[in-house]
Design a protein around this motif. Structure first.
Motif, mmCIF file in Angstrom:
data_model
loop_
_atom_site.group_PDB
_atom_site.id
_atom_site.type_symbol
_atom_site.label_atom_id
_atom_site.label_comp_id
_atom_site.label_asym_id
_atom_site.label_seq_id
_atom_site.Cartn_x
_atom_site.Cartn_y
_atom_site.Cartn_z
ATOM 1 N N LYS A 207 0.846 -1.188 0.000
ATOM 2 C CA LYS A 207 0.000 0.000 0.000
ATOM 3 C C LYS A 207 0.886 1.244 0.000
ATOM 4 C CE LYS A 207 -4.086 -1.967 2.194
ATOM 5 N NZ LYS A 207 -5.051 -1.866 3.327
ATOM 6 N N VAL A 208 0.465 2.227 -0.766
ATOM 7 C CA VAL A 208 1.192 3.494 -0.846
ATOM 8 C C VAL A 208 0.354 4.574 -0.179
ATOM 9 C CG1 VAL A 208 1.997 5.309 -2.406
ATOM 10 C CG2 VAL A 208 2.461 2.908 -2.943
ATOM 11 N N MET A 209 0.975 5.293 0.762
ATOM 12 C CA MET A 209 0.292 6.412 1.408
ATOM 13 C C MET A 209 0.912 7.718 0.937
ATOM 14 S SD MET A 209 -0.052 7.514 5.444
ATOM 15 C CE MET A 209 -1.238 6.235 5.873
ATOM 16 N N LEU A 210 0.053 8.677 0.561
ATOM 17 C CA LEU A 210 0.525 9.996 0.170
ATOM 18 C C LEU A 210 0.627 10.899 1.403
ATOM 19 C CD1 LEU A 210 -1.460 10.687 -3.119
ATOM 20 C CD2 LEU A 210 0.706 9.497 -2.801
ATOM 21 N N THR A 211 1.267 12.029 1.231
ATOM 22 C CA THR A 211 1.408 12.975 2.341
ATOM 23 C C THR A 211 0.057 13.525 2.792
ATOM 24 O OG1 THR A 211 1.835 14.708 0.702
ATOM 25 C CG2 THR A 211 3.757 13.674 1.721
ATOM 26 N N THR A 212 -0.944 13.409 1.934
ATOM 27 C CA THR A 212 -2.295 13.865 2.287
ATOM 28 C C THR A 212 -3.031 12.851 3.144
ATOM 29 O OG1 THR A 212 -3.160 12.899 0.241
ATOM 30 C CG2 THR A 212 -2.526 15.227 0.188
ATOM 31 N N GLY A 213 -2.477 11.634 3.264
ATOM 32 C CA GLY A 213 -3.125 10.583 4.043
ATOM 33 C C GLY A 213 -3.881 9.585 3.185
ATOM 34 N N LYS A 214 -4.040 9.866 1.906
ATOM 35 C CA LYS A 214 -4.743 8.929 1.021
ATOM 36 C C LYS A 214 -3.888 7.690 0.797
ATOM 37 C CE LYS A 214 -7.719 12.132 -1.538
ATOM 38 N NZ LYS A 214 -7.399 13.374 -0.819
ATOM 39 N N VAL A 215 -4.554 6.513 0.760
ATOM 40 C CA VAL A 215 -3.854 5.237 0.631
ATOM 41 C C VAL A 215 -4.339 4.518 -0.625
ATOM 42 C CG1 VAL A 215 -3.414 2.995 1.709
ATOM 43 C CG2 VAL A 215 -3.605 5.048 3.139
ATOM 44 N N PHE A 216 -3.382 3.932 -1.379
ATOM 45 C CA PHE A 216 -3.702 3.237 -2.624
ATOM 46 C C PHE A 216 -3.055 1.854 -2.620
ATOM 47 C CE2 PHE A 216 -3.444 7.761 -3.402
ATOM 48 C CZ PHE A 216 -4.668 8.039 -3.989
ATOM 49 N N PRO A 217 -3.725 0.874 -3.252
ATOM 50 C CA PRO A 217 -3.126 -0.461 -3.352
ATOM 51 C C PRO A 217 -2.047 -0.499 -4.428
ATOM 52 C CG PRO A 217 -5.214 -0.408 -4.523
ATOM 53 C CD PRO A 217 -5.076 0.924 -3.848
ATOM 54 N N VAL A 218 -1.085 -1.394 -4.241
ATOM 55 C CA VAL A 218 -0.063 -1.634 -5.265
ATOM 56 C C VAL A 218 -0.461 -2.897 -6.005
ATOM 57 C CG1 VAL A 218 2.365 -2.173 -5.714
ATOM 58 C CG2 VAL A 218 1.745 -0.552 -3.888
ATOM 59 N N GLY A 219 -0.686 -2.788 -7.310
ATOM 60 C CA GLY A 219 -1.094 -3.942 -8.098
ATOM 61 C C GLY A 219 0.042 -4.929 -8.291
ATOM 62 N N ASP A 220 -0.320 -6.211 -8.498
ATOM 63 C CA ASP A 220 0.690 -7.267 -8.675
ATOM 64 C C ASP A 220 1.647 -6.952 -9.816
ATOM 65 O OD1 ASP A 220 -0.446 -8.661 -6.606
ATOM 66 O OD2 ASP A 220 -1.655 -9.970 -7.900
ATOM 67 N N SER A 221 1.121 -6.413 -10.910
ATOM 68 C CA SER A 221 1.956 -6.141 -12.082
ATOM 69 C C SER A 221 2.922 -4.984 -11.853
ATOM 70 C CB SER A 221 1.074 -5.818 -13.295
ATOM 71 O OG SER A 221 0.203 -6.887 -13.583
ATOM 72 N N TYR A 222 2.684 -4.181 -10.807
ATOM 73 C CA TYR A 222 3.498 -2.986 -10.571
ATOM 74 C C TYR A 222 4.317 -3.078 -9.285
ATOM 75 C CZ TYR A 222 0.246 -1.461 -14.105
ATOM 76 O OH TYR A 222 -0.483 -1.384 -15.264
ATOM 77 N N PHE A 223 4.213 -4.212 -8.602
ATOM 78 C CA PHE A 223 4.900 -4.385 -7.316
ATOM 79 C C PHE A 223 6.413 -4.239 -7.463
ATOM 80 C CE2 PHE A 223 7.027 -7.190 -4.246
ATOM 81 C CZ PHE A 223 6.635 -6.576 -3.055
ATOM 82 N N GLN A 224 6.990 -4.871 -8.507
ATOM 83 C CA GLN A 224 8.441 -4.857 -8.661
ATOM 84 C C GLN A 224 8.978 -3.454 -8.941
ATOM 85 O OE1 GLN A 224 10.525 -7.515 -7.984
ATOM 86 N NE2 GLN A 224 11.985 -5.807 -8.030
ATOM 87 N N GLN A 225 8.262 -2.679 -9.757
ATOM 88 C CA GLN A 225 8.775 -1.345 -10.052
ATOM 89 C C GLN A 225 8.660 -0.420 -8.836
ATOM 90 O OE1 GLN A 225 6.234 -0.852 -13.539
ATOM 91 N NE2 GLN A 225 5.367 1.012 -12.620
ATOM 92 N N VAL A 226 7.678 -0.687 -7.962
ATOM 93 C CA VAL A 226 7.602 0.049 -6.706
ATOM 94 C C VAL A 226 8.805 -0.315 -5.825
ATOM 95 C CG1 VAL A 226 6.288 0.401 -4.568
ATOM 96 C CG2 VAL A 226 5.098 0.330 -6.773
ATOM 97 N N GLN A 227 9.129 -1.604 -5.791
ATOM 98 C CA GLN A 227 10.283 -2.053 -5.006
ATOM 99 C C GLN A 227 11.578 -1.436 -5.549
ATOM 100 O OE1 GLN A 227 8.391 -3.219 -2.371
ATOM 101 N NE2 GLN A 227 10.179 -4.532 -2.100
ATOM 102 N N ASP A 228 11.708 -1.398 -6.864
ATOM 103 C CA ASP A 228 12.903 -0.822 -7.482
ATOM 104 C C ASP A 228 13.025 0.662 -7.133
ATOM 105 O OD1 ASP A 228 13.444 -3.269 -8.594
ATOM 106 O OD2 ASP A 228 12.621 -2.775 -10.566
ATOM 107 N N TRP A 229 11.889 1.362 -7.123
ATOM 108 C CA TRP A 229 11.926 2.790 -6.768
ATOM 109 C C TRP A 229 12.356 2.978 -5.321
ATOM 110 C CZ3 TRP A 229 8.382 5.276 -3.279
ATOM 111 C CH2 TRP A 229 8.664 6.646 -3.120
ATOM 112 N N LYS A 230 11.889 2.121 -4.429
ATOM 113 C CA LYS A 230 12.258 2.230 -3.014
ATOM 114 C C LYS A 230 13.761 2.064 -2.815
ATOM 115 C CE LYS A 230 9.906 -0.284 -0.148
ATOM 116 N NZ LYS A 230 9.174 -1.478 0.342
ATOM 117 N N LYS A 231 14.390 1.277 -3.673
ATOM 118 C CA LYS A 231 15.828 1.015 -3.548
ATOM 119 C C LYS A 231 16.680 2.109 -4.182
ATOM 120 C CE LYS A 231 15.185 -4.014 -3.639
ATOM 121 N NZ LYS A 231 15.419 -5.259 -4.436
ATOM 122 N N SER A 232 16.069 2.923 -5.029
ATOM 123 C CA SER A 232 16.841 3.921 -5.788
ATOM 124 C C SER A 232 17.233 5.109 -4.915
ATOM 125 C CB SER A 232 16.028 4.399 -6.984
ATOM 126 O OG SER A 232 14.848 5.054 -6.545
#
Length: 232
Positions: A207-232
């Motif tokens: 789950k991704v939370m924005l600074t506004t407090g809104k929360v969004f799910p991370v889809g299976d197809s996009y999980f890896q690119q989210v992980q890659d961004w976290k490592k960058s």
């Protein structure tokens, strides 16, 4: 960033040293030198500079008097053989106080202070002022990328949510709008959501939370690119 400077000193030898040192620093341009304080002061009235290298103990007018008389004051770096004037120099908000004979390392350190100070004063342009147009209700709407809170896909439509709580509805795919966004500033995290990376507060349990407090799910197809961004 290149800072323009002037040196005023009644010693030609001291001016030669400053000139030699200035030539070694790419960020510094020495536009003029003066061994006459009054001539230097007159020049500064018509030609404002970023840095003034200034001797204190001079025959016609002291460096302290010269600084007090300037209407437009550059950053002042005093260059003197006398320690006694240090307190007065800092009272005039001098950037630095260099004792002669001046070592190049000490000179370069003083210039770097000036470069850092000017860099901090430069205004930051939001998202490089990146904008694009979308069609909504038969008109072209200008969208500034810095004002996007998130983008939501609704079947054949996109809903662009802006930071002022307004929205823009347009016929477009998420893939197409991603091509319009500034590279490296946004991330698609789900088949239905694109978020600006600068507004992401946390990523936890898919789950991704924005600074506004809104929360969004991370889809299976996009999980890896989210992980890659976290490592960058």
């Amino acid at each position: 960033m290149i800072l323009k400077s002037v040196a005023i000193d009644d010693s030609p030898y001291a001016l030669d040293i400053i000139k030699l040192y200035a030539e070694k620093i790419p960020e510094l341009k020495l536009v003029q030198t003066f061994d006459d304080a009054i001539a230097g002061a007159e020049f500064l009235k018509e030609h404002p500079v970023d840095i003034l290298f200034l001797d204190i103990n001079m025959p016609d007018i002291s460096g302290l008097q010269l600084v007090r008389a300037l209407k437009v004051k550059p950053l002042v770096i005093f260059t003197t053989a006398y320690k006694d004037y240090a307190f007065e120099g800092f009272e005039l908000e001098a950037l630095d106080y260099l004792l002669k004979p001046i070592a190049f390392e000490r000179f370069a350190k003083a210039v770097q202070k000036a470069v850092d100070l000017y860099a901090r004063r430069q205004p930051v342009k939001p998202e490089d002022d990146h904008y694009f147009f979308v069609y909504s209700e038969y008109q072209a709407i200008k969208i500034n990328a810095a004002e996007i809170e998130y983008i939501e896909s609704l079947k054949n439509y996109l809903k662009i949510h802006l930071v002022d709580n307004s929205t823009v509805l347009t016929v477009m795919s998420l893939k197409k709008i991603v091509e319009k966004l500034p590279e490296g500033k946004f991330l698609r995290i789900h088949r239905s959501y694109v978020v600006p990376l600068a507004k992401v507060k946390s990523v936890l349990n898919r789950k991704v939370m924005l600074t506004t407090g809104k929360v969004f799910p991370v889809g299976d197809s996009y999980f890896q690119q989210v992980q890659d961004w976290k490592k960058s």
